[in-house]
Scaffold this active site. Sequence first.
Site, PDB file in Angstrom:
ATOM      1  N   ASP A  43      -7.595  21.512 -76.957  1.00 35.59           N
ATOM      2  CA  ASP A  43      -8.252  20.860 -78.098  1.00 35.59           C
ATOM      3  C   ASP A  43      -7.398  19.689 -78.577  1.00 35.59           C
ATOM      4  O   ASP A  43      -6.250  19.873 -78.987  1.00 35.59           O
ATOM      5  CB  ASP A  43      -8.424  21.857 -79.252  1.00 35.59           C
ATOM      6  CG  ASP A  43      -9.158  21.214 -80.420  1.00 35.59           C
ATOM      7  OD1 ASP A  43     -10.385  21.032 -80.294  1.00 35.59           O
ATOM      8  OD2 ASP A  43      -8.515  20.858 -81.425  1.00 35.59           O
ATOM      9  N   TYR A  48      -4.414  13.133 -83.983  1.00 38.70           N
ATOM     10  CA  TYR A  48      -3.173  13.894 -83.807  1.00 38.70           C
ATOM     11  C   TYR A  48      -2.039  13.013 -83.279  1.00 38.70           C
ATOM     12  O   TYR A  48      -0.881  13.428 -83.256  1.00 38.70           O
ATOM     13  CB  TYR A  48      -3.389  15.106 -82.897  1.00 38.70           C
ATOM     14  CG  TYR A  48      -4.425  16.086 -83.409  1.00 38.70           C
ATOM     15  CD1 TYR A  48      -4.873  16.009 -84.731  1.00 38.70           C
ATOM     16  CD2 TYR A  48      -4.975  17.068 -82.596  1.00 38.70           C
ATOM     17  CE1 TYR A  48      -5.839  16.885 -85.210  1.00 38.70           C
ATOM     18  CE2 TYR A  48      -5.934  17.949 -83.075  1.00 38.70           C
ATOM     19  CZ  TYR A  48      -6.369  17.848 -84.382  1.00 38.70           C
ATOM     20  OH  TYR A  48      -7.320  18.710 -84.857  1.00 38.70           O
ATOM     21  N   LYS A  77     -11.774  14.334 -80.566  1.00 38.12           N
ATOM     22  CA  LYS A  77     -12.520  14.103 -81.812  1.00 38.12           C
ATOM     23  C   LYS A  77     -12.432  12.646 -82.257  1.00 38.12           C
ATOM     24  O   LYS A  77     -11.371  12.017 -82.139  1.00 38.12           O
ATOM     25  CB  LYS A  77     -11.971  15.001 -82.941  1.00 38.12           C
ATOM     26  CG  LYS A  77     -11.814  16.451 -82.521  1.00 38.12           C
ATOM     27  CD  LYS A  77     -11.382  17.363 -83.629  1.00 38.12           C
ATOM     28  CE  LYS A  77     -10.915  18.700 -83.069  1.00 38.12           C
ATOM     29  NZ  LYS A  77      -9.491  18.749 -82.722  1.00 38.12           N
ATOM     30  N   HIS A 110     -14.874  14.285 -86.247  1.00 34.89           N
ATOM     31  CA  HIS A 110     -13.788  15.114 -86.788  1.00 34.89           C
ATOM     32  C   HIS A 110     -14.081  15.589 -88.224  1.00 34.89           C
ATOM     33  O   HIS A 110     -13.844  16.739 -88.553  1.00 34.89           O
ATOM     34  CB  HIS A 110     -12.485  14.305 -86.741  1.00 34.89           C
ATOM     35  CG  HIS A 110     -11.252  15.134 -86.699  1.00 34.89           C
ATOM     36  ND1 HIS A 110     -10.119  14.744 -86.040  1.00 34.89           N
ATOM     37  CD2 HIS A 110     -10.931  16.327 -87.247  1.00 34.89           C
ATOM     38  CE1 HIS A 110      -9.178  15.667 -86.169  1.00 34.89           C
ATOM     39  NE2 HIS A 110      -9.656  16.633 -86.909  1.00 34.89           N
TER      40      HIS A 110
HETATM   41  P1  NDP Z   1      -2.728  27.735 -86.173  1.00 34.02           P
HETATM   42  O1  NDP Z   1      -3.455  28.692 -87.043  1.00 34.02           O
HETATM   43  O2  NDP Z   1      -3.031  27.683 -84.733  1.00 34.02           O
HETATM   44  O3  NDP Z   1      -1.177  27.996 -86.410  1.00 34.02           O
HETATM   45  C1  NDP Z   1      -0.188  27.269 -85.771  1.00 34.02           C
HETATM   46  C2  NDP Z   1       1.144  27.805 -86.245  1.00 34.02           C
HETATM   47  O4  NDP Z   1       1.334  29.152 -85.786  1.00 34.02           O
HETATM   48  C3  NDP Z   1       2.327  27.026 -85.725  1.00 34.02           C
HETATM   49  O5  NDP Z   1       3.319  27.059 -86.733  1.00 34.02           O
HETATM   50  C4  NDP Z   1       2.785  27.833 -84.516  1.00 34.02           C
HETATM   51  O6  NDP Z   1       4.160  27.598 -84.292  1.00 34.02           O
HETATM   52  C5  NDP Z   1       2.527  29.235 -84.989  1.00 34.02           C
HETATM   53  N1  NDP Z   1       2.234  30.208 -83.922  1.00 34.02           N
HETATM   54  C6  NDP Z   1       1.548  30.008 -82.777  1.00 34.02           C
HETATM   55  N2  NDP Z   1       1.413  31.164 -82.105  1.00 34.02           N
HETATM   56  C7  NDP Z   1       2.022  32.122 -82.831  1.00 34.02           C
HETATM   57  C8  NDP Z   1       2.205  33.505 -82.660  1.00 34.02           C
HETATM   58  N3  NDP Z   1       1.729  34.157 -81.603  1.00 34.02           N
HETATM   59  N4  NDP Z   1       2.907  34.184 -83.605  1.00 34.02           N
HETATM   60  C9  NDP Z   1       3.407  33.535 -84.694  1.00 34.02           C
HETATM   61  N5  NDP Z   1       3.249  32.223 -84.923  1.00 34.02           N
HETATM   62  C10 NDP Z   1       2.543  31.512 -83.991  1.00 34.02           C
HETATM   63  O7  NDP Z   1      -2.875  26.310 -86.877  1.00 34.02           O
HETATM   64  P2  NDP Z   1      -3.509  24.912 -86.553  1.00 34.02           P
HETATM   65  O8  NDP Z   1      -3.780  24.296 -87.867  1.00 34.02           O
HETATM   66  O9  NDP Z   1      -2.654  24.168 -85.617  1.00 34.02           O
HETATM   67  O10 NDP Z   1      -4.910  25.220 -85.867  1.00 34.02           O
HETATM   68  C11 NDP Z   1      -5.075  25.342 -84.469  1.00 34.02           C
HETATM   69  C12 NDP Z   1      -5.720  24.116 -83.865  1.00 34.02           C
HETATM   70  O11 NDP Z   1      -7.016  23.928 -84.381  1.00 34.02           O
HETATM   71  C13 NDP Z   1      -5.011  22.790 -84.174  1.00 34.02           C
HETATM   72  O12 NDP Z   1      -3.798  22.644 -83.468  1.00 34.02           O
HETATM   73  C14 NDP Z   1      -6.094  21.809 -83.818  1.00 34.02           C
HETATM   74  O13 NDP Z   1      -6.185  21.654 -82.424  1.00 34.02           O
HETATM   75  C15 NDP Z   1      -7.320  22.521 -84.392  1.00 34.02           C
HETATM   76  N6  NDP Z   1      -7.584  22.128 -85.791  1.00 34.02           N
HETATM   77  C16 NDP Z   1      -8.677  21.354 -86.035  1.00 34.02           C
HETATM   78  C17 NDP Z   1      -8.972  20.938 -87.299  1.00 34.02           C
HETATM   79  C18 NDP Z   1     -10.157  20.087 -87.528  1.00 34.02           C
HETATM   80  O14 NDP Z   1     -10.241  19.443 -88.592  1.00 34.02           O
HETATM   81  N7  NDP Z   1     -11.101  20.056 -86.611  1.00 34.02           N
HETATM   82  C19 NDP Z   1      -8.131  21.289 -88.468  1.00 34.02           C
HETATM   83  C20 NDP Z   1      -7.022  22.164 -88.116  1.00 34.02           C
HETATM   84  C21 NDP Z   1      -6.791  22.562 -86.833  1.00 34.02           C
HETATM   85  P3  NDP Z   1       4.759  27.227 -82.827  1.00 34.02           P
HETATM   86  O15 NDP Z   1       4.083  25.973 -82.374  1.00 34.02           O
HETATM   87  O16 NDP Z   1       6.206  27.045 -83.110  1.00 34.02           O
HETATM   88  O17 NDP Z   1       4.471  28.412 -81.962  1.00 34.02           O
HETATM   89  C1  1BO Z   2      -5.763  15.493 -89.162  1.00 29.47           C
HETATM   90  C2  1BO Z   2      -6.964  16.315 -89.527  1.00 29.47           C
HETATM   91  C3  1BO Z   2      -6.782  17.807 -89.579  1.00 29.47           C
HETATM   92  C4  1BO Z   2      -6.557  18.461 -88.271  1.00 29.47           C
HETATM   93  O1  1BO Z   2      -7.668  18.407 -87.427  1.00 29.47           O
END
Ligand code: NDP
Ligand code: 1BO
Length: 316
Positions: A43, A48, A77, A110
Amino acid sequence: MKTLKFSNNHKMPAFGLGTWKSAEGEVYNAVKTAIKNGYRHIDCAAAYGNEAEVGKALKEVINEGVVTREELWITSKLWSNMHAKSDVIEAINKTLTDLQLDYLDLYLIHWPIAQKKEVPFVSKVEDFIPLKELPNELTWEGMEEAVAKGLTKHIGVSNFGPKALKQLMASANIKPAMNQIECHPYFQQNDMLAFCKSHGIHVTAYAPLGSGDRAAKFKAEDEPVLLKDPVILNIAKAKNASAGQILISWALHRGTSVIPKSVNPKRIVENFEAQAVELSQTDMDEIAALDKNYRFLTGEHWVYEGSSYTLESIWA
Ligand code: NDP
Ligand code: 1BO
């Protein structure tokens, strides 16, 4: 691997890798590690700021013969400063150049918000274009053009509520195939899931682990920590799994796609293995009781005094 089937029988791997906040110098390794360990869905988003590095990793795994392009599912996106119909093709072409791909599998609007082209990230009310001047329906015409040109196989939206979706569908020639939204046990979105299901729209759950690594300014002081929830931890202990694995498995059991972000090789593998974690109806019922209508991404960063965008209008 669970898949979501689209109307043309294309199948999207339900489980994928998130890349928001995956920093320069880290996302390249994360994508390579993920794909070498079985991930087939990545994704991405122009916003980003890391698509070129993702693209370098994708090119290498394809050239190394780890995977073919056809085996991958790549989502990206459209950022909010490219909502003018005439800008959508420019935006997707830039993303394709950065990702070193000929086509995307899925391209999403997005946010249901338009901002001026010269402003990549808004900081004042004048940076926005009011929705009545540039409605999502016009942006969608550009998205449909991207399909017609073969630049993406599917199109969809992200952060759209039922009102914005209904408005879009009223004039759309191609129905949105996906709504990517925040979804986890503290914000289960049951009504939204039912709405999307009734319209044949798939749902991707973002922030499935609680989006822990957001900048401090976007976190409430008393923000609950999903990964430390006692119910989740108890279920995890009983199954010899991690809390993260329970959260990912829960999302898959609900029929959504799920895209946990990690740049840590151990957690990248751990998250992939969550696909093998089974949850019983009792587990699902216990997790269902955790819903507290709590968004980690409130949308407040979009709200400025005097703007036509309000939290109510964004999420309606
Ligand atoms: P997540 O809920 O995926 O959480 C990410 C965090 O969790 C990071 O700090 C990561 O650290 C940690 N982590 C990952 N795996 C584990 C695990 N098994 N145990 C403990 N901690 C863990 O958050 P996101 O906000 O990143 O959401 C996921 C994805 O969704 C985004 O990366 C993006 O691609 C998408 N997204 C889209 C949005 C939109 O507006 N369309 C908005 C928000 C997200 P580390 O990297 O150190 O493992
Ligand atoms: C930058 C917008 C939030 C993550 O998709």
